[in-house]
Design an enzyme around this catalytic site. Structure first.
Site, PDB file in Angstrom:
ATOM      1  N   HIS A  20      22.756 100.146   5.354  1.00 44.29           N
ATOM      2  CA  HIS A  20      22.236 101.489   5.644  1.00 44.29           C
ATOM      3  C   HIS A  20      21.291 101.861   4.503  1.00 44.29           C
ATOM      4  O   HIS A  20      21.746 102.132   3.389  1.00 44.29           O
ATOM      5  CB  HIS A  20      23.381 102.501   5.757  1.00 44.29           C
ATOM      6  CG  HIS A  20      24.336 102.193   6.868  1.00 44.29           C
ATOM      7  ND1 HIS A  20      24.145 102.654   8.148  1.00 44.29           N
ATOM      8  CD2 HIS A  20      25.463 101.446   6.909  1.00 44.29           C
ATOM      9  CE1 HIS A  20      25.128 102.216   8.933  1.00 44.29           C
ATOM     10  NE2 HIS A  20      25.944 101.475   8.200  1.00 44.29           N
ATOM     11  N   LEU A  21      19.992 101.834   4.773  1.00 48.73           N
ATOM     12  CA  LEU A  21      19.015 102.101   3.706  1.00 48.73           C
ATOM     13  C   LEU A  21      18.571 103.566   3.672  1.00 48.73           C
ATOM     14  O   LEU A  21      17.847 103.971   2.772  1.00 48.73           O
ATOM     15  CB  LEU A  21      17.809 101.164   3.843  1.00 48.73           C
ATOM     16  CG  LEU A  21      18.124  99.656   3.767  1.00 48.73           C
ATOM     17  CD1 LEU A  21      16.845  98.840   3.777  1.00 48.73           C
ATOM     18  CD2 LEU A  21      18.969  99.309   2.545  1.00 48.73           C
ATOM     19  N   ARG A  22      18.984 104.365   4.662  1.00 44.20           N
ATOM     20  CA  ARG A  22      18.880 105.841   4.663  1.00 44.20           C
ATOM     21  C   ARG A  22      17.470 106.410   4.775  1.00 44.20           C
ATOM     22  O   ARG A  22      17.318 107.629   4.757  1.00 44.20           O
ATOM     23  CB  ARG A  22      19.545 106.437   3.416  1.00 44.20           C
ATOM     24  CG  ARG A  22      20.981 105.994   3.154  1.00 44.20           C
ATOM     25  CD  ARG A  22      21.925 106.344   4.264  1.00 44.20           C
ATOM     26  NE  ARG A  22      23.321 106.172   3.871  1.00 44.20           N
ATOM     27  CZ  ARG A  22      24.312 105.975   4.742  1.00 44.20           C
ATOM     28  NH1 ARG A  22      24.069 105.931   6.037  1.00 44.20           N
ATOM     29  NH2 ARG A  22      25.549 105.832   4.323  1.00 44.20           N
ATOM     30  N   ASN A  52      21.030 104.444  11.934  1.00 45.15           N
ATOM     31  CA  ASN A  52      21.505 105.834  11.835  1.00 45.15           C
ATOM     32  C   ASN A  52      20.785 106.595  10.721  1.00 45.15           C
ATOM     33  O   ASN A  52      21.395 107.208   9.856  1.00 45.15           O
ATOM     34  CB  ASN A  52      23.031 105.895  11.668  1.00 45.15           C
ATOM     35  CG  ASN A  52      23.541 105.268  10.379  1.00 45.15           C
ATOM     36  OD1 ASN A  52      22.939 104.359   9.832  1.00 45.15           O
ATOM     37  ND2 ASN A  52      24.663 105.763   9.890  1.00 45.15           N
ATOM     38  N   HIS A 137      29.760  98.944  16.587  1.00 42.63           N
ATOM     39  CA  HIS A 137      30.814  99.541  15.762  1.00 42.63           C
ATOM     40  C   HIS A 137      32.001  99.783  16.694  1.00 42.63           C
ATOM     41  O   HIS A 137      31.942 100.679  17.532  1.00 42.63           O
ATOM     42  CB  HIS A 137      30.279 100.841  15.160  1.00 42.63           C
ATOM     43  CG  HIS A 137      31.290 101.668  14.444  1.00 42.63           C
ATOM     44  ND1 HIS A 137      31.197 101.938  13.099  1.00 42.63           N
ATOM     45  CD2 HIS A 137      32.402 102.302  14.869  1.00 42.63           C
ATOM     46  CE1 HIS A 137      32.206 102.706  12.725  1.00 42.63           C
ATOM     47  NE2 HIS A 137      32.966 102.946  13.796  1.00 42.63           N
ATOM     48  N   HIS A 190      31.446  94.786  11.230  1.00 43.45           N
ATOM     49  CA  HIS A 190      32.570  95.018  10.299  1.00 43.45           C
ATOM     50  C   HIS A 190      33.957  94.930  10.941  1.00 43.45           C
ATOM     51  O   HIS A 190      34.698  95.902  10.961  1.00 43.45           O
ATOM     52  CB  HIS A 190      32.397  96.328   9.527  1.00 43.45           C
ATOM     53  CG  HIS A 190      32.005  97.546  10.331  1.00 43.45           C
ATOM     54  ND1 HIS A 190      32.572  97.867  11.540  1.00 43.45           N
ATOM     55  CD2 HIS A 190      31.095  98.527  10.069  1.00 43.45           C
ATOM     56  CE1 HIS A 190      32.038  98.995  11.976  1.00 43.45           C
ATOM     57  NE2 HIS A 190      31.142  99.400  11.117  1.00 43.45           N
ATOM     58  N   ASN A 236      34.660 103.444   7.115  1.00 44.04           N
ATOM     59  CA  ASN A 236      34.853 103.094   8.529  1.00 44.04           C
ATOM     60  C   ASN A 236      34.445 101.661   8.757  1.00 44.04           C
ATOM     61  O   ASN A 236      33.342 101.304   8.364  1.00 44.04           O
ATOM     62  CB  ASN A 236      33.973 103.967   9.427  1.00 44.04           C
ATOM     63  CG  ASN A 236      34.441 105.398   9.479  1.00 44.04           C
ATOM     64  OD1 ASN A 236      35.614 105.684   9.310  1.00 44.04           O
ATOM     65  ND2 ASN A 236      33.491 106.311   9.694  1.00 44.04           N
ATOM     66  N   ASP A 263      27.666  96.099   5.046  1.00 45.49           N
ATOM     67  CA  ASP A 263      27.828  97.505   5.460  1.00 45.49           C
ATOM     68  C   ASP A 263      27.553  98.430   4.272  1.00 45.49           C
ATOM     69  O   ASP A 263      28.247  99.442   4.076  1.00 45.49           O
ATOM     70  CB  ASP A 263      29.202  97.790   6.080  1.00 45.49           C
ATOM     71  CG  ASP A 263      29.245  99.139   6.795  1.00 45.49           C
ATOM     72  OD1 ASP A 263      28.168  99.723   7.058  1.00 45.49           O
ATOM     73  OD2 ASP A 263      30.357  99.616   7.081  1.00 45.49           O
ATOM     74  N   HIS A 267      26.277 106.863  -0.539  1.00 42.30           N
ATOM     75  CA  HIS A 267      26.474 108.309  -0.446  1.00 42.30           C
ATOM     76  C   HIS A 267      26.370 108.886  -1.854  1.00 42.30           C
ATOM     77  O   HIS A 267      26.734 108.220  -2.830  1.00 42.30           O
ATOM     78  CB  HIS A 267      27.848 108.648   0.137  1.00 42.30           C
ATOM     79  CG  HIS A 267      28.026 108.225   1.565  1.00 42.30           C
ATOM     80  ND1 HIS A 267      27.306 108.783   2.600  1.00 42.30           N
ATOM     81  CD2 HIS A 267      28.827 107.288   2.125  1.00 42.30           C
ATOM     82  CE1 HIS A 267      27.668 108.204   3.741  1.00 42.30           C
ATOM     83  NE2 HIS A 267      28.582 107.286   3.491  1.00 42.30           N
TER      84      HIS A 267
HETATM   85  C1  NCD Z   1      28.562 104.301   7.728  1.00 37.51           C
HETATM   86  C2  NCD Z   1      27.463 105.139   7.095  1.00 37.51           C
HETATM   87  O1  NCD Z   1      27.725 105.764   6.056  1.00 37.51           O
HETATM   88  O2  NCD Z   1      26.349 105.159   7.625  1.00 37.51           O
HETATM   89  N1  NCD Z   1      29.810 104.531   7.060  1.00 37.51           N
HETATM   90  C3  NCD Z   1      30.855 103.672   6.971  1.00 37.51           C
HETATM   91  O3  NCD Z   1      31.924 104.083   6.506  1.00 37.51           O
HETATM   92  N2  NCD Z   1      30.758 102.426   7.365  1.00 37.51           N
HETATM   93  C4  NCD Z   1      28.599 104.618   9.178  1.00 37.51           C
HETATM   94  C5  NCD Z   1      29.814 104.201   9.937  1.00 37.51           C
HETATM   95  O4  NCD Z   1      29.886 103.052  10.388  1.00 37.51           O
HETATM   96  O5  NCD Z   1      30.710 105.035  10.116  1.00 37.51           O
HETATM   97 ZN    ZN Z   2      30.198 101.248  11.429  1.00 37.23          ZN
HETATM   98 ZN    ZN Z   3      27.578 100.491   9.010  1.00 34.91          ZN
END
Ligand code: NCD
Ligand code: ZN
Ligand code: ZN
Length: 387
Positions: A20-22, A52, A137, A190, A236, A263, A267
């Site tokens: 997730h590179l945001r 996402n 997922h 995952h 998750n 994954d 944050h």
């Molecule tokens: C992921 C995220 O932060 O984008 N978080 C995670 O705990 N894996 C999204 C997700 O899969 O819930």
């Molecule tokens: Zn996920």
């Molecule tokens: Zn993910």
């Protein structure tokens, strides 16, 4: 393909199927530049980026913009994964032909998880037309409402709502059946539960086109890490129990689980320095694959060759990318690893903008010294080789 000398290992550079590179939209957590810098420091030449973002990557223009941004930076290659459906909670399928044409290497609902059985069936049929893998997922929301961690003795002790294994198993079983019915390619993101591993093993034995990835954290940590309400371990799917960890390790070793994926889910400090129930799920991983997983090799739980395959050839095959290899005349995509270098993980050394990992302050052994991607040096470890 594996050259050992002077204590250093020369390996093909890695391919991450799941980061997730945001960018766009949440650049305070990470952006493409910092995410790719972290990837280079972790030994990666290729990173597949989850959709996402804000806005969600559901169109050709966002996919193209992400690739253009990464090319301008010139580090590891970025391969966008498009969304299965439009917008945050959509049920309308994306134009997968356009996404594929723009450079997407798969489609996913990760981080949004809105895929009903009917949407999933249509999505598999549609994705099959374009030879796109659906990266799913696996979570049945009806069973995880309000869940904070794995459901078991520790969630009960901590008084936190649990996320049962069966919430994952049900969706993996459903999607295996849908993949069989449609003949499309289905990839389990995952994987974390022993039940899902069993279903995957049976599905592969029956010749269904299913593949799976596992994260370094699900291979090495259990729900016991959450004791003390450690928000760094909120993720998750949740960290599960030793029996799950054992099943995941065995399945990765024997090839039932194809790939290791990070994954990487950055944050900010504020999103983790709070009540457990308020904390954002996810942890960073791009820079930690080598030190965390070489431990499994040292323990004898995973042959080095299988680990390298799970980080190179297997994910490349799933994303339909050319796998990095070490051979004369090939454009260099490799990393140099010191498997014996011990260090304490210092947040200041991390290239990621976010520092959310339970491994901070821990003694780790094994470090990437240099990474080449697409024939260019993209990372050199700043510190000398001395321990
Ligand atoms: C992921 C995220 O932060 O984008 N978080 C995670 O705990 N894996 C999204 C997700 O899969 O819930
Ligand atoms: Zn996920
Ligand atoms: Zn993910």
């Amino acid at each position: 393909e594996l050259i050992q000398g002077d204590g250093l290992l020369l390996l093909p550079a890695f391919v991450d199927l799941h980061a997730h590179l945001r960018e766009p939209g949440q650049e305070y957590k990470e952006d493409i530049a910092s995410g790719l810098a972290a990837a280079a420091a972790g030994g990666f030449a290729h990173v597949c980026a989850m959709p996402n973002t804000r806005p969600v990557n559901d169109t050709r223009s966002i996919t193209e913009a992400m690739i253009a941004r990464a090319r301008a930076i010139g580090g590891p290659a970025l391969h966008p994964i498009g969304a299965i459906t439009m917008g945050q909670k959509g049920t309308e399928l994306t134009e997968m032909a356009d996404l594929k044409d723009a450079g997407a290497v798969g489609v996913s609902d990760d981080g949004r998880c809105v895929t009903s059985s009917s949407v999933m069936r249509r999505a598999l049929e549609y994705a099959k037309t374009f030879d796109l893998t659906i990266i799913q997922h696996a979570e049945d929301h009806a069973l995880t409402d309000g869940a904070q961690m794995h459901e078991g003795a520790i969630s009960t002790r901590l008084g936190l709502r649990g996320w049962p294994r069966v919430a994952e198993d049900i969706i993996v079983a459903r999607d295996v059946l849908l993949a069989e019915a449609t003949g499309a390619r289905y990839h389990v993101a995952h994987i974390s539960s022993l039940g899902a591993v069993r279903i995957l093993r049976e599905a592969k034995a029956r010749g269904i086109a299913v593949t799976a990835e596992v994260t370094p954290h699900h291979l090495t940590l259990t729900d016991a890490a959450v004791l003390g309400y450690d928000t760094a371990c909120k993720v998750n799917p949740p960290l599960r129990e030793q029996a799950d960890v054992d099943a995941l390790r065995e399945a990765l070793a024997d090839g039932t689980i194809d790939a290791v994926a990070t994954d990487h889910a950055p944050h900010s400090t504020l999103e983790k320095d709070c009540e457990f129930a308020e904390a954002s799920p996810g942890l960073i991983g791009l820079e930690l694959v080598v030190p965390v997983l070489l431990d499994l090799v040292r323990q004898g739980a995973l042959p080095l060759g299988r680990l390298v395959d799970a980080l190179t050839r297997a994910p490349a095959r799933i994303a339909r990318l050319e796998a990095p290899t070490i051979k004369a005349g090939a454009r260099a995509e490799l990393c140099l690893v010191d498997p014996n270098l011990s260090f304490v993980l210092d947040p200041a050394r991390l290239r990621s903008k976010s520092k959310n990992t339970p491994f901070l302050g821990r003694q780790l052994t094994g470090r990437v010294k240099m990474t080449l991607a697409s024939g260019r040096v993209v990372f050199v470890d700043g510190e000398g080789a001395a321990t």
